[in-house]
Design a protein around this motif. Structure first.
Motif, PDB file in Angstrom:
ATOM      1  N   THR A 238      17.305  -5.352   0.564  1.00  0.00           N
ATOM      2  CA  THR A 238      16.778  -5.425   2.194  1.00  0.00           C
ATOM      3  C   THR A 238      15.845  -6.015   3.079  1.00  0.00           C
ATOM      4  O   THR A 238      16.889  -6.288   4.276  1.00  0.00           O
ATOM      5  N   ALA A 239      15.683  -7.297   2.326  1.00  0.00           N
ATOM      6  CA  ALA A 239      15.198  -7.882   2.733  1.00  0.00           C
ATOM      7  C   ALA A 239      16.322  -9.323   4.284  1.00  0.00           C
ATOM      8  O   ALA A 239      15.767  -9.573   4.820  1.00  0.00           O
ATOM      9  N   ALA A 240      17.446  -9.369   3.044  1.00  0.00           N
ATOM     10  CA  ALA A 240      17.776  -9.960   3.687  1.00  0.00           C
ATOM     11  C   ALA A 240      19.135  -9.330   4.671  1.00  0.00           C
ATOM     12  O   ALA A 240      20.442 -10.276   5.415  1.00  0.00           O
TER      13      ALA A 240
ATOM     14  N   GLN B 124      17.607 -18.261   4.931  1.00  0.00           N
ATOM     15  CA  GLN B 124      18.628 -19.364   3.510  1.00  0.00           C
ATOM     16  C   GLN B 124      17.848 -18.592   1.677  1.00  0.00           C
ATOM     17  O   GLN B 124      18.352 -18.360   1.610  1.00  0.00           O
ATOM     18  N   ALA B 125      16.843 -18.385   2.082  1.00  0.00           N
ATOM     19  CA  ALA B 125      16.286 -18.514   0.864  1.00  0.00           C
ATOM     20  C   ALA B 125      16.492 -16.904   0.267  1.00  0.00           C
ATOM     21  O   ALA B 125      16.617 -16.860  -1.056  1.00  0.00           O
ATOM     22  N   VAL B 126      16.362 -16.065   1.078  1.00  0.00           N
ATOM     23  CA  VAL B 126      16.534 -14.168   0.913  1.00  0.00           C
ATOM     24  C   VAL B 126      18.007 -14.311  -0.078  1.00  0.00           C
ATOM     25  O   VAL B 126      18.368 -13.845   0.172  1.00  0.00           O
TER      26      VAL B 126
ATOM     27  N   ALA C 171      14.783 -14.968 -10.438  1.00  0.00           N
ATOM     28  CA  ALA C 171      15.478 -15.677  -8.221  1.00  0.00           C
ATOM     29  C   ALA C 171      14.147 -15.398  -7.350  1.00  0.00           C
ATOM     30  O   ALA C 171      13.948 -16.335  -6.398  1.00  0.00           O
ATOM     31  N   LEU C 172      13.252 -14.949  -8.230  1.00  0.00           N
ATOM     32  CA  LEU C 172      12.094 -14.258  -7.116  1.00  0.00           C
ATOM     33  C   LEU C 172      11.070 -15.762  -7.292  1.00  0.00           C
ATOM     34  O   LEU C 172      10.789 -16.296  -6.272  1.00  0.00           O
ATOM     35  N   ALA C 173      11.041 -16.061  -8.781  1.00  0.00           N
ATOM     36  CA  ALA C 173      10.607 -17.889  -8.584  1.00  0.00           C
ATOM     37  C   ALA C 173      11.181 -18.342  -7.495  1.00  0.00           C
ATOM     38  O   ALA C 173      10.495 -19.654  -6.905  1.00  0.00           O
ATOM     39  N   GLY C 174      12.818 -18.623  -7.814  1.00  0.00           N
ATOM     40  CA  GLY C 174      13.891 -20.005  -6.642  1.00  0.00           C
ATOM     41  C   GLY C 174      13.154 -19.220  -5.457  1.00  0.00           C
ATOM     42  O   GLY C 174      13.005 -20.442  -4.445  1.00  0.00           O
TER      43      GLY C 174
ATOM     44  N   GLN D 193      19.454 -13.216  -2.827  1.00  0.00           N
ATOM     45  CA  GLN D 193      20.046 -12.064  -3.020  1.00  0.00           C
ATOM     46  C   GLN D 193      21.456 -12.184  -3.491  1.00  0.00           C
ATOM     47  O   GLN D 193      22.209 -11.551  -4.861  1.00  0.00           O
ATOM     48  N   ARG D 194      22.558 -13.408  -3.297  1.00  0.00           N
ATOM     49  CA  ARG D 194      23.435 -13.707  -3.925  1.00  0.00           C
ATOM     50  C   ARG D 194      23.709 -14.335  -5.103  1.00  0.00           C
ATOM     51  O   ARG D 194      24.471 -13.155  -6.227  1.00  0.00           O
ATOM     52  N   LYS D 195      22.269 -14.434  -6.007  1.00  0.00           N
ATOM     53  CA  LYS D 195      21.988 -14.317  -7.198  1.00  0.00           C
ATOM     54  C   LYS D 195      21.781 -13.368  -8.704  1.00  0.00           C
ATOM     55  O   LYS D 195      22.277 -13.144  -9.548  1.00  0.00           O
TER      56      LYS D 195
END
Length: 122
Positions: free
Chosen positions: A97-99, A20-22, A42-45, A26-28
Motif C-alpha cells: 500500500t505504501a509503495a 525509493q526506500a519503499v 526488509a523493514l530494517a533496510g 516492496q521488491r524485496k
C-alpha cells in the motif's frame, strides 16, 4: 548536534528517498519468502534508508496530513506495527500500500519516464 553540523539531506526534498526506500522494500518482499524474518529484514533496510531524512518527512506529513507523504508514513507505521506483533502478511500488505501511494511522490517528469501512459491515470 551543533549549529555548524547539518544532515546530508537538509535542504533537499526527502520524498525521493522515501519513494525509493519503499519501492526497494516492496521488491524485496515480493521476490522473497514472506516469513517474519524476511519482513523484518526488509523493514530494517527501509528504516535505515529513511532514518537520515525522517524528521523532514514527518514535518512534511504534519504540514499536509492529507498528502501522499502522510499516507505513505501511515501505511509504514501499520507495516512496522504488524511486524512487531508477528504478523508478516499484513505487514507486507501495508508495504505494498505504501509503495502504491508513493507513486504520487514522483514529479511529472519521473512519472512520464516510468509510465508511458501515466497521463490517463491522473
Amino acid at each position: 548536534m551543533t549549529d555548524t553540523v547539518k544532515h546530508v539531506t537538509e535542504g533537499r526534498d526527502p520524498t525521493p528517498v522515501l519513494r525509493q526506500a519503499v519501492q526497494s522494500a516492496q521488491r524485496k518482499l515480493l521476490l522473497g519468502s514472506r516469513d517474519l524474518a524476511d519482513v523484518n529484514e526488509a523493514l530494517a533496510g527501509l528504516f535505515a534508508e529513511m532514518a537520515p531524512c525522517y524528521d523532514q518527512l514527518a514535518a512534511t506529513a504534519h504540514a499536509s496530513p492529507d498528502g501522499a507523504v502522510a499516507a505513505v508514513l501511515a501505511a509504514l507505521r501499520g507495516a512496522f506495527g504488524h511486524a512487531a506483533r508477528g504478523l508478516p502478511e499484513p505487514a507486507v500488505n501495508c508495504v505494498i500500500t505504501a509503495a502504491t501511494v508513493a507513486i504520487r511522490l514522483a514529479d511529472d517528469v519521473a512519472l512520464d519516464r516510468e509510465y508511458v501512459d501515466s497521463g490517463r491515470w491522473r
